[in-house]
Design a protein around this motif. Structure first.
Motif: not given
Length: 989
Positions: A400-421
């Motif tokens: 949460l505090f040292a690597r927040p960008m990794m949360i958002w990159l994984n969010v983009l992966i989930i959203i991209a998968l959602w976008g295809i479906i």
């Protein structure tokens, strides 16, 4: 004056001022002209000071003109402000892409600057313009009621204090602050809206006086500075666009010329405003553009050269403005203007609220993606603690505090998968709940695999879906029942939500774009590991750290989804031009014939002897490091063994790490330097995916690997199984590590333990076996004071730069002294055995503690470790040699299979015959020894001679180049090709 002439004049003024702005913001930051006085005022300085003053005058007037162009937009102030804010983000992002393309430059800080230009004050002057637009209504309420004289007094107070008193109470920042941009923009807006103007002639005269005063002040300031201070510290005090004379020049010049142009068409003024605003962003985006400019201009570059670039930029701005003009005619633009026409701030907030409510299903979906992304880190961290080195972190807090960008990159992966479906089905609940349920199933599966194998799910395991029936048979009944029930409930929930709460569908074009963008996002994973590629640069800047040597740590730091994508891009090596089945058959015949020739004088078979490859962690004599000298020799007994037996130096491809790569080379005879830049760690990226993977142990009836530590690192369980090792002894395995001992405060099992287990396996399993031993005793860190008696091995010398370095070297050397005793004792033990045993003992790399050495200067030495090959008494009686004399001074780890075959006088196959020729005729191969990269992206192969000279492939003799090409062909075939040679028994068995 006709409208056409007015139009031409206004256009010319805007283009000229935009060009001056670009020049003043870029040229003077390139350090192409020296304006720093030290001894005396030169003619060149006075000329440059006047030149700079003129360009800065244009910058101040630019802001007034921009305010004039937008001054009558009070009804659409919020709509226009939002447009300019969006334009700022888009333009900044485009400039960052340009910098990435031209300069290979990208940073997470610049990304935040692009996405949050107002909050991070990325463009202070542009932000002043946006804020000024929002304040246009207040201009009507307050400022328009003041007379020109009162307005100028207010302006003098606001902008003159820094010039008069040397202080900056309103944060004008020498004409670069948000407040300055706001004030000058609002004054230009007043010029556009005020009904009564001062006389043009008077304004132009005052402007001329102020401009001349500004230039004269800067001309004389060096002399004044010297008279007052005795130096030139304040010579450039007024040489900025925020100086009061420059401000008054812009004010009077604007009042003198702009009122005549006020009757021009609104549309044209808006287009000119777009052009000018784009120029303002480009001019003040120094972080992206300056590196590009510096790449093209050296210190002796001239102003005309920069002007050519400015002209090119103006052309680009004109094109961008044309595109904005086209967009201005779209329905989106008109709808925005209609909705926000004359709105107050409260109205804007209400409008935003309605937009949020209208699209809440998507916003809730994004929130759900954030929750899924964040939770994924917990599923791959069973004990909820992440250990990096010797430091342990709480996983939730760390991510949460040292690597927040990794949360958002994984969010983009989930959203991209959602976008295809969603794009394919046009069903909101099918795609949203389907993705959510799939993610939960995946994360639970990740958790199960981590618990069993200490490793996340990798792309190679997708092929296991082909054997879904076998996998289901392996699962327990409760798991199968629970999975079936969960699947049924999930499907029922989706059906219920689709019927009870149906959501609006979207148009087919939107769906197509959604699928295309999502697929494009996923396709980027095919380029993540291209070391010089743009995606790789962006990925690293965002903080993505694949940590290929420890896939579990990578998943815990990056999230399992991103770690999965990190492992998609694996290009083994470039295909040689003449690779074919016929060519490989030709090589097989060639080296099988060489094997027959070598075997005429060889008498021993592998099945009649035992071979040990002993990789000693970080083993390398500190006394060989330039500028380092130890008070005592920690490896005296090993050096005695080396003096009487085959020995020398081994060229490592790592420094401070890279153990598994060295181990891979010694077991396979292949060099990692031939692999693609996208394959830094064969153990995790290559071997698990191969249909067959040749390894030296396959020549023996029995083989075992011993590692007195955790076995998870570098995917060793998977790799050893693929190599054909029958047993893997490590902590926690069913094949136990016994006789466990540590030294003093060290947490690692010592080399005495490693050799005790090796001797036990050697005795238990009889003759005809291969053992791969990987020790841990001398592993980092070296600054924890693990050992007593380190003063005996105190380090001195020019490369020992501080006490910390001296202490680390002493601690490391003390560990080597214990290795020295363990090795000497092991040699005595195997000499007592009445069967042939040969050990290849070698260090994998130097420890990364020699900070006082320069890698470019001492790189070869810092990549040389010690090795020896010892055959016990019984082996020597059976024909094993004591000391090889040919090509042993400097070898690579991929030479060891051929060397041990020659030492033991053992018969070889075609592949070992090739390796023998490579060992005898080619210099040692490695990645670039001038670099200290470990488990990083491979460089072009380097050949290092016994004298330490580095050669490129083209510097080899013609015969050597042909041999190296044969070796490349064989390596490609065995790893990335059709594996024709592995089907040829004479060559590989």
């Amino acid at each position: 004056m006709s409208q056409k002439i007015k139009l031409a004049l206004l256009t010319g003024v805007v283009v000229l001022l935009t060009g001056l702005l670009l020049f003043s913001q870029q040229y003077w930051q390139l350090d192409l002209a020296d304006l720093n006085l030290t001894k005396h005022v030169t003619t060149e300085y006075k000329q440059l000071a006047l030149f700079k003053g003129v360009t800065l005058l244009g910058k101040t007037l630019f802001l007034v003109v921009l305010g004039f162009l937008l001054g009558n937009e009070s009804k659409l102030r919020y709509a226009k402000a939002v447009k300019l804010w969006g334009l700022t983000i888009i333009t900044s992002a485009v400039l960052q892409v340009v910098a990435l393309y031209l300069n290979n430059d990208f940073s997470i800080s610049e990304l935040y600057n692009s996405l949050l230009p107002l909050l991070r004050n990325t463009y202070p002057l542009a932000s002043g313009v946006v804020v000024g637009l929002c304040c246009l209504k207040k201009v009507d309420e307050y400022l328009l009621k003041l007379s020109w004289r009162q307005l100028i007094i207010v302006l003098i107070v606001a902008t003159g204090l820094p010039s008069i008193f040397g202080q900056d109470p309103f944060a004008m920042n020498d004409g670069n602050g948000l407040t300055f941009g706001l004030v000058m923009f609002l004054f230009g807006a007043i010029v556009a809206r005020k009904k009564v103007w001062l006389q043009t002639k008077r304004c132009l005269i005052l402007a001329t006086i102020m401009g001349a005063s500004y230039l004269l002040i800067n001309y004389w300031m060096p002399y004044i500075s010297y008279d007052v201070h005795g130096n030139y510290s304040t010579a450039g005090r007024f040489l900025n666009s925020g100086a009061l004379p420059a401000v008054l020049f812009a004010v009077f010049m604007g009042m003198g010329i702009l009122p005549f142009l006020g009757s021009l068409a609104r549309t044209w003024k808006l287009r000119l405003a777009d052009f000018a605003y784009l120029g303002l962003i480009c001019a003040t985006n120094s972080s992206s553009l300056l590196p590009i400019l510096k790449r093209h201009f050296e210190k002796n570059s001239t102003a005309p050269q920069v002007m050519l670039l400015i002209i090119a930029e103006l052309g680009g701005l004109a094109l961008g403005t044309l595109m904005l003009a086209v967009l201005a005619r779209t329905a989106v633009n008109k709808r925005l203007e209609e909705q926000w026409l004359g709105y107050d701030l409260i109205d804007v907030l209400d409008s935003l609220k309605s937009k949020v409510l209208e699209n809440k299903r998507y916003l809730l979906g994004i929130l759900g993606a954030v929750v899924l992304s964040y939770s994924s880190f917990f599923f791959v961290t069973p004990n909820l603690e992440l250990t990096i080195g010797k430091t342990t972190h709480d996983i939730g807090e760390y991510i949460l505090f040292a690597r927040p960008m990794m949360i958002w990159l994984n969010v983009l992966i989930i959203i991209a998968l959602w976008g295809i479906i969603f794009g394919l089905t046009n069903r909101y609940w099918v795609s949203t709940l389907g993705v959510a349920i799939s993610m939960l199933v995946l994360f639970v599966t990740e958790n199960i695999k981590v618990g069993i194998r200490n490793e996340p799910i990798l792309p190679s395991e997708i092929v296991m879906l082909k054997a879904i029936n076998e996998l289901l048979h392996m699962a327990t009944t409760p798991v199968l029942v629970g999975g079936a029930v969960g699947l049924g409930l999930g499907i029922s929930l989706i059906v219920y939500m689709e019927r009870k709460y149906p959501q609006p569908i979207i148009k087919w074009m939107t769906r197509l774009i959604l699928v295309a963008v999502s697929c494009l996002f996923f396709s980027s994973s095919l380029f993540l590991n291209h070391s010089k590629g743009k995606m790789h640069i962006v990925s690293l800047a965002l903080g993505n750290d694949p940590t290929f040597y420890n896939q579990l740590l990578g998943a815990q730091q990056n999230g399992p989804l991103l770690q999965f994508l990190d492992n998609v891009d694996t290009q083994v090596m470039e295909k040689p031009a003449d690779y074919s089945q016929a060519k490989m058959a030709e090589l097989a015949n060639k080296y099988n014939a060489l094997a027959q020739k070598l075997n005429q004088t060889r008498t021993n078979n592998w099945q009649d002897q035992s071979i040990i490859f002993s990789l000693s962690e970080s083993f390398a004599d500190p006394n060989r490091v330039p500028g380092v000298s130890l008070a005592h020799n920690p490896i005296k007994q090993i050096q005695g063994i080396m003096a009487k037996n085959t020995s020398g130096l081994m060229l490592s491809s790592g420094y401070g790490g890279g153990t598994a790569n060295i181990e891979y080379m010694s077991l396979t005879g292949l060099t990692v330097a031939n692999f693609s830049a996208t394959l830094p760690t064969p153990y995790t990226q290559l071997v698990p995916f191969q249909k067959q993977a040749w390894s030296f142990n396959q020549l023996f009836a029995k083989s075992a690997a011993i590692h007195p530590y955790e076995g998870v690192f570098y995917s060793r369980p998977t790799t050893y199984k693929k190599f054909g090792f029958e047993r893997f002894y490590h902590l926690g395995s069913k094949y136990k590590i016994t006789d466990q001992e540590t030294i003093d405060r060290s947490p690692y099992l010592d080399d005495k333990t490693a050799f005790a287990n090796t001797l036990r396996v050697l005795k238990e399993r009889g003759n005809g076996q291969f053992i791969n031993l990987v020790s841990m005793q001398n592993h980092f860190p070296y600054d924890k004071g693990y050992y007593d008696g380190t003063k005996k091995y105190r380090a001195t010398g020019s490369a020992v730069t501080d006490e910390t370095t001296a202490d680390m070297i002493a601690d490391f050397a003390t560990g080597l002294s214990y290795t020295d005793k363990a090795v000497a004792n092991f040699i005595k033990q195997i000499d007592k055995l009445n069967r042939p045993v040969t050990i290849v003992f070698y260090g994998d790399h130097l420890p990364g503690i020699y900070s006082g050495n320069n890698m470019k200067k001492d790189g070869v030495v810092l990549h040389e470790t010690d090795y020896f090959i010892y055959s016990n008494k019984y082996a020597r009686k059976q024909g094993a040699k004591t000391k090889l004399v040919k090509a042993t001074g400097l070898v690579a780890p991929n030479d060891f299979p051929a060397m041990v075959a020659e030492q033991t006088n053992s018969k070889v196959n075609g592949y070992l015959a090739l390796l023998t020729k490579v060992k005898d005729e080619l210099p040692a191969m490695s990645t670039n020894p001038k670099m200290n990269a470990t488990n990083n992206y491979n460089t072009m192969v380097s050949f290092v001679t016994k004298q330490g000279k580095i050669l490129k492939p083209e510097q080899l003799t013609k015969q050597q180049q042909e041999l190296y090409h044969d070796y490349q062909l064989v390596q490609y075939d065995m790893t990335a090709g059709k594996q024709y040679l592995l089907k040829n028994k004479d060559f590989s068995k």
